[in-house]
Design a protein around this motif. Structure first.
Motif, PDB file in Angstrom:
ATOM      1  N   ASN A 170      32.223  60.832  42.533  1.00 23.10           N
ATOM      2  CA  ASN A 170      33.632  60.686  42.153  1.00 23.10           C
ATOM      3  C   ASN A 170      34.471  61.839  42.668  1.00 23.10           C
ATOM      4  O   ASN A 170      35.584  61.660  43.147  1.00 23.10           O
ATOM      5  N   SER A 177      33.936  63.683  45.271  1.00 25.96           N
ATOM      6  CA  SER A 177      34.142  63.519  46.707  1.00 25.96           C
ATOM      7  C   SER A 177      35.258  62.511  46.957  1.00 25.96           C
ATOM      8  O   SER A 177      36.141  62.732  47.788  1.00 25.96           O
ATOM      9  N   HIS A 178      35.236  61.435  46.204  1.00 29.93           N
ATOM     10  CA  HIS A 178      36.261  60.400  46.365  1.00 29.93           C
ATOM     11  C   HIS A 178      37.641  60.944  46.050  1.00 29.93           C
ATOM     12  O   HIS A 178      38.602  60.751  46.797  1.00 29.93           O
ATOM     13  N   GLU A 179      37.732  61.650  44.918  1.00 25.99           N
ATOM     14  CA  GLU A 179      39.042  62.146  44.480  1.00 25.99           C
ATOM     15  C   GLU A 179      39.614  63.182  45.442  1.00 25.99           C
ATOM     16  O   GLU A 179      40.815  63.335  45.532  1.00 25.99           O
ATOM     17  N   ARG A 206      38.870  63.282  48.825  1.00 24.89           N
ATOM     18  CA  ARG A 206      39.170  62.671  50.115  1.00 24.89           C
ATOM     19  C   ARG A 206      40.486  61.891  50.110  1.00 24.89           C
ATOM     20  O   ARG A 206      41.156  61.805  51.133  1.00 24.89           O
ATOM     21  N   THR A 207      40.830  61.305  48.959  1.00 19.23           N
ATOM     22  CA  THR A 207      42.045  60.499  48.918  1.00 19.23           C
ATOM     23  C   THR A 207      43.300  61.318  49.264  1.00 19.23           C
ATOM     24  O   THR A 207      44.030  60.945  50.188  1.00 19.23           O
ATOM     25  N   ILE A 261      43.381  64.218  50.777  1.00 16.70           N
ATOM     26  CA  ILE A 261      43.247  64.804  52.117  1.00 16.70           C
ATOM     27  C   ILE A 261      43.608  63.761  53.166  1.00 16.70           C
ATOM     28  O   ILE A 261      44.196  64.082  54.208  1.00 16.70           O
ATOM     29  N   ASN A 262      43.337  62.513  52.878  1.00 19.11           N
ATOM     30  CA  ASN A 262      43.736  61.444  53.787  1.00 19.11           C
ATOM     31  C   ASN A 262      45.258  61.433  53.929  1.00 19.11           C
ATOM     32  O   ASN A 262      45.790  61.256  55.025  1.00 19.11           O
ATOM     33  N   SER A 272      37.466  56.301  50.577  1.00 18.66           N
ATOM     34  CA  SER A 272      37.123  57.712  50.342  1.00 18.66           C
ATOM     35  C   SER A 272      35.676  57.859  49.893  1.00 18.66           C
ATOM     36  O   SER A 272      35.211  58.974  49.696  1.00 18.66           O
ATOM     37  N   PRO A 303      39.184  61.017  55.309  1.00 19.86           N
ATOM     38  CA  PRO A 303      40.483  60.825  55.951  1.00 19.86           C
ATOM     39  C   PRO A 303      40.352  60.083  57.293  1.00 19.86           C
ATOM     40  O   PRO A 303      39.438  60.384  58.059  1.00 19.86           O
TER      41      PRO A 303
END
Lengths: 437, 121
Positions: free
Chosen positions: A220, A222-224, A226-227, A229-230, B84, B106
């Motif tokens: 989770n 990692s997911h939170e 990356r969002t 940072i995208n 993600s 990303p």
């Protein structure tokens, strides 16, 4: 009674976790203390009857046995006492056999008694030793008697009927007590083992659950990360597309670099934390090492070319196989070779695969780069460290790559060896267990 | 211009995708799985980009993709996940579920364009 038991063997029993050994200690204590009680009774009888000679002998033996109890208390060991008791009993048997030429039913029972005692208190080896020590004199005596040789010099003595009955009851009681005593301990040990197994199972389930939670949390996390940072890196790319202003283009490029670095660091930290939790997630399969190395260094060729380094891979002529996790190994090779290129400004980076003795396969990465000083070498696998940490970092990176590589390789049953000299380049060798199909 | 439906619960990421692809594709945004299915009923799209986490308590990207596959009218649509969830085992997991391709966030514009063109040309 309890007071004396606590005084002499309380601490010893508590320090011993093995139920069977506790039983042995109690047994030895019981034998010695009952003997003391019996001797005291005899002491009173002798005193009453006025046997002075017997009285003195009796007092000496009482002190000897009390000395034994203090020895157990002081030394916290019953081994020597067990040997002593067995020796006395053995001697008594042999005196009866040879001096009085009397091998009878009681001596046989006592022999059995001694052997059981030896096995239980001193273990298998001592048990066998005492069995032999008891058996041989009896055998020799019987054979001698059979061939008509008289070994003893005294006249055979016959026991009175009352004595026979008393001795029989006594010896019978001792044997039953011995077996009962240990059987009780065995039962207790069985219960304890069952309980330990239960506890272990619970602990294992708990650990697995914790691991699941940890893996979930990290995933989770990692997911939170990356969002957003995208959003950041995506918009950087959008701005780069939209603007013609060179200055802004340049700023955005730097912004992108920082973003990527942040992403790499976070990914590495998560990877590092996941390794422990993921021990069970290893996906092992037979890997052709040469083709995996070729594949993992492919993305790095451009990097080496940009720095004008000679970059070569000398694969072994024979097929090298290992049982490993492909993704992990790919990451490690990529990291180690990437480092070699990163820390080499001119010269070459050479990768060699070969068989190392019969049990291992090796991937050696040799460079002509800055090398590693002797002082830094022990810390090379630490997280977040680069040799130049103190001053300015001349090379980008979080310093996590090698820490992860080391953990991965250890997880895969191998090791990473380093041979390096400051300013003379380094050789990193990855050793993995060879697969014998 | 070919039309792409992008299912994504984060507005900023939706905006990023629209802008990154605007030279090549027309990107239409759906905020969640339910909206995506409604839009597919009414409209025609050439390809779907699907986020996985579409908000708490809502249908996620995998479920939405399964619904799309279950409908005979849309079962052959290309569905690519853009997510993600980017740990080592995630790619295999999503491809096994039935996505045509996997792009981790990303996103990189180059990779994005290459992957989409591979399916649309």
């Amino acid at each position: 009674m309890n007071f004396f038991r606590e005084y002499f063997i309380g601490d010893l029993i508590r320090s011993e976790s093995d139920v069977l050994k506790q039983a042995s200690i109690r047994l030895v204590y019981n034998i010695v203390s009952i003997s003391v009680c019996a001797l005291v009774v005899f002491f009173l009888i002798y005193l009453w009857k006025g046997f002075h000679y017997q009285l003195i002998k009796n007092v000496v033996i009482i002190f000897l046995f009390i000395g034994i109890l203090y020895y157990i208390k002081g030394q916290k060991s019953i081994t020597l006492v067990c040997h002593l008791l067995l020796f006395i009993s053995w001697l008594n048997n042999n005196i009866n056999i040879y001096l009085f030429d009397d091998f009878n039913f009681f001596i046989a029972l006592l022999t059995v008694c001694n052997i059981i005692f030896a096995f239980h208190t001193l273990g298998n080896r001592a048990g066998i030793l005492y069995s032999i020590a008891h058996f041989i004199p009896i055998m020799i005596h019987s054979l001698g008697k059979y061939s008509g040789i008289r070994l003893g010099s005294s006249q055979p003595q016959q026991l009175a009927l009352m004595e026979v009955i008393t001795t029989l009851v006594l010896v019978f009681f001792i044997i039953v007590y011995l077996i009962y005593h240990y059987h009780q301990a065995f039962e207790l040990a069985k219960v304890n083992i069952r309980r330990s197994v239960e506890e272990l199972r619970t602990a294992k389930e708990l650990a697995e659950e914790m691991n699941r939670l940890k893996t979930n949390f990290l995933s989770n996390m990692s997911h939170e990360i990356r969002t957003p940072i995208n959003g950041i890196l995506g918009l950087s790319q959008v701005i780069e597309m939209e603007t013609d202003n060179h200055e802004i283009k340049n700023y955005v490029k730097l912004q992108k670099q920082s973003g990527h670095r942040l992403l790499n660091t976070i990914t590495s930290i998560l990877d590092l934390s996941r390794i422990e939790a993921e021990r069970s997630l290893l996906k092992l399969k037979v890997i052709d090492l040469n083709s995996l190395v070729r594949e993992s260094i492919l993305p790095l060729k451009g990097l080496a070319k940009n720095k004008r380094l000679a970059f070569s891979f000398e694969s072994s002529s024979e097929k090298l196989q290992c049982l490993s996790d492909e993704t992990m190994l790919y990451q490690v090779i990529n990291n180690v070779v990437g480092n070699a290129i990163k820390f080499t400004d001119k010269g070459e980076v050479t990768i060699t695969t070969m068989k190392r003795n019969n049990s291992h396969v090796s991937i050696a990465v040799k460079d002509t780069g800055i090398g590693i000083s002797e002082e830094f070498l022990p810390r090379i696998f630490n997280s977040f460290e680069q040799e130049s940490t103190g001053r300015s970092r001349s090379h980008e990176g979080s310093g996590l790559g090698l820490a992860i590589s080391k953990k991965y390789i250890e997880l895969l049953g191998g090791e990473i060896l380093i041979d390096s000299k400051k300013d003379h380049g380094s050789t990193f060798e990855i050793l993995l267990p060879a697969y014998k199909g | 211009m070919k039309r792409i439906l992008y299912v994504e619960d984060d507005f900023i990421n939706a905006l990023v995708m629209q802008k990154l692809l605007k030279t090549d594709f027309d990107v239409i945004h759906a905020l969640d799985g339910e909206t995506c299915l409604e839009m597919l009923d009414k409209d025609k799209f050439d390809l779907i980009l699907m986020d996985i986490n579409l908000g708490k308590g809502k249908m996620n990207g995998v479920e939405t993709m399964h619904q799309i596959r279950a409908n005979p009218r849309t079962s052959n649509l290309i569905v690519i996940t853009v997510t993600s969830y980017a740990l080592s085992e995630d790619k295999d997991r999503f491809l096994r579920e039935g996505f045509n391709a996997y792009i981790p966030k990303p996103v990189d514009r180059q990779i994005l364009l290459e992957t989409i063109h591979q399916y649309l040309d």
